[in-house]
Design an enzyme around this catalytic site. Structure first.
Site, PDB file in Angstrom:
ATOM      1  N   GLU A  16      -6.966   7.366   7.415  1.00 56.74           N
ATOM      2  CA  GLU A  16      -6.660   8.247   6.276  1.00 56.74           C
ATOM      3  C   GLU A  16      -5.197   8.728   6.393  1.00 56.74           C
ATOM      4  OE1 GLU A  16      -8.126   9.238   3.308  1.00 56.74           O
ATOM      5  OE2 GLU A  16      -9.484   7.626   3.775  1.00 56.74           O
ATOM      6  N   SER A  17      -4.410   8.370   5.364  1.00 58.51           N
ATOM      7  CA  SER A  17      -2.964   8.621   5.437  1.00 58.51           C
ATOM      8  C   SER A  17      -2.605  10.097   5.620  1.00 58.51           C
ATOM      9  CB  SER A  17      -2.279   8.076   4.179  1.00 58.51           C
ATOM     10  OG  SER A  17      -2.768   8.725   3.022  1.00 58.51           O
ATOM     11  N   CYS A  54       0.824  -1.222   0.000  1.00 58.11           N
ATOM     12  CA  CYS A  54       0.000   0.000   0.000  1.00 58.11           C
ATOM     13  C   CYS A  54       0.858   1.272   0.000  1.00 58.11           C
ATOM     14  CB  CYS A  54      -0.914  -0.007   1.216  1.00 58.11           C
ATOM     15  SG  CYS A  54      -1.960   1.453   1.283  1.00 58.11           S
ATOM     16  N   LYS A  80     -10.400  -9.224   5.471  1.00 56.37           N
ATOM     17  CA  LYS A  80     -10.174  -8.227   6.530  1.00 56.37           C
ATOM     18  C   LYS A  80     -10.614  -8.757   7.888  1.00 56.37           C
ATOM     19  CE  LYS A  80     -10.848  -4.504   3.222  1.00 56.37           C
ATOM     20  NZ  LYS A  80     -11.746  -3.500   2.669  1.00 56.37           N
TER      21      LYS A  80
HETATM   22  N1  LIG Z   1      -7.541   7.727   1.049  1.00 59.63           N
HETATM   23  C1  LIG Z   1      -6.949   6.597   1.724  1.00 59.63           C
HETATM   24  C2  LIG Z   1      -6.637   5.532   0.702  1.00 59.63           C
HETATM   25  C3  LIG Z   1      -6.129   4.244   1.368  1.00 59.63           C
HETATM   26  C4  LIG Z   1      -6.299   3.044   0.453  1.00 59.63           C
HETATM   27  O1  LIG Z   1      -6.843   3.143  -0.662  1.00 59.63           O
HETATM   28  N2  LIG Z   1      -5.828   1.871   0.943  1.00 59.63           N
HETATM   29  C5  LIG Z   1      -6.014   0.652   0.175  1.00 59.63           C
HETATM   30  C6  LIG Z   1      -4.741  -0.167   0.116  1.00 59.63           C
HETATM   31  S1  LIG Z   1      -3.443   0.733  -0.673  1.00 59.63           S
HETATM   32  C7  LIG Z   1      -7.028  -0.227   0.882  1.00 59.63           C
HETATM   33  O2  LIG Z   1      -6.975  -0.379   2.077  1.00 59.63           O
HETATM   34  N3  LIG Z   1      -7.912  -0.852   0.111  1.00 59.63           N
HETATM   35  C8  LIG Z   1      -8.817  -1.813   0.630  1.00 59.63           C
HETATM   36  C9  LIG Z   1     -10.221  -1.574   0.221  1.00 59.63           C
HETATM   37  O3  LIG Z   1     -10.508  -0.494  -0.339  1.00 59.63           O
HETATM   38  O4  LIG Z   1     -11.042  -2.453   0.459  1.00 59.63           O
HETATM   39  C10 LIG Z   1      -5.698   7.044   2.480  1.00 59.63           C
HETATM   40  O5  LIG Z   1      -5.084   8.021   2.039  1.00 59.63           O
HETATM   41  O6  LIG Z   1      -5.367   6.436   3.519  1.00 59.63           O
END
Ligand SMILES: N[C@@H](CCC(=O)N[C@@H](CS)C(=O)NCC(=O)O)C(=O)O
Length: 219
Positions: free
Chosen positions: A63-64, A11, A38
């Site tokens: 949220e990152s 990620c 999950k």
């Molecule tokens: N806007 C979020 C995006 C985080 C994201 O898209 N994470 C992905 C992995 S890189 C995720 O957990 N996807 C799992 C899902 O959507 O089910 C951030 O900035 O933290």
């Protein structure tokens, strides 16, 4: 108690948080999860069901960008500039970095060669915008590593793997961006944000997708 970064090995958003933690010398535990299955404890702390989540002080921060901002407010050295306008510009370009990650996702999910070429051209256009915004380097805002650098370290890491498949011309004619990429690749915080097997894991992920890029990898 040590903060926990709930993570996934591939990620790019997790990497941002890992880079900021390293820049600040914060000790933390990294807990990788399988996003395909999950666990309940993860869904309980991640309302959007996404990594990263930072477990700290008895709370869960998701949220990152929010995690990075929180870390910047609570641990020295500051990665954001003290000037409000410069700080706003950094945040704008952090958003741009997120849009670029979406464009990269579209690229590796492209179903045929025509779509793949269109996505590569779109990414090149976005890097042309980056080139115009970059200063003299070595980092986004000049001499000091900042928040935009933490966002783009993971972006360029994709390009390292794409370059091993073919030359898609994503940084063609963009010398400042290429130099920035090199500076970020050498930064210890960026290097340690993934495990040593990251390139192989990413290649395996891309190979399995059944997309135009996957086909390029099996030729
Ligand atoms: N806007 C979020 C995006 C985080 C994201 O898209 N994470 C992905 C992995 S890189 C995720 O957990 N996807 C799992 C899902 O959507 O089910 C951030 O900035 O933290």
């Amino acid at each position: 108690m040590m903060p926990v970064l709930v993570s996934h090995p591939l990620c790019p958003y997790v990497q941002r948080a890992a880079i900021v933690l390293a820049e600040k010398g914060v000790a933390y535990e990294r807990r990788d999860i399988d996003l395909a299955v999950k666990p309940d404890w993860f869904l309980a702390v991640s309302p959007l069901g996404k990594t990263p989540v930072l477990l700290t002080g008895g709370a869960a921060v998701f949220e990152s960008a929010v995690i990075c901002e929180y870390l910047d407010e609570t641990h020295a050295p500051r990665l954001h500039p003290s000037d409000a306008l410069l700080r706003a510009q950094q945040r704008s370009w952090m958003e741009f970095g997120s849009a670029l990650l979406n464009a990269i996702g579209a690229f590796y999910n492209a179903v045929d060669e025509q779509a793949l070429a269109a996505c590569a051209a779109d990414i090149h256009r976005r890097f042309q915008q980056v080139e115009a915004a970059l200063g003299d380097g070595p980092f986004f805002m000049g001499g000091q590593f900042g928040m935009v650098d933490a966002v783009f370290g993971p972006v360029f890491r994709y390009l390292d793997v794409f370059d091993g498949i073919a030359d898609f011309g994503m940084l063609e004619g963009l010398p400042r961006t290429a130099a920035w990429r090199t500076a970020l690749a050498a930064r210890p915080s960026v290097r340690q944000a993934v495990s040593a097997d990251y390139p192989e894991l990413l290649r395996a992920f891309l190979r399995k997708r059944g997309t135009a890029l996957s086909q390029r990898m099996t030729r």
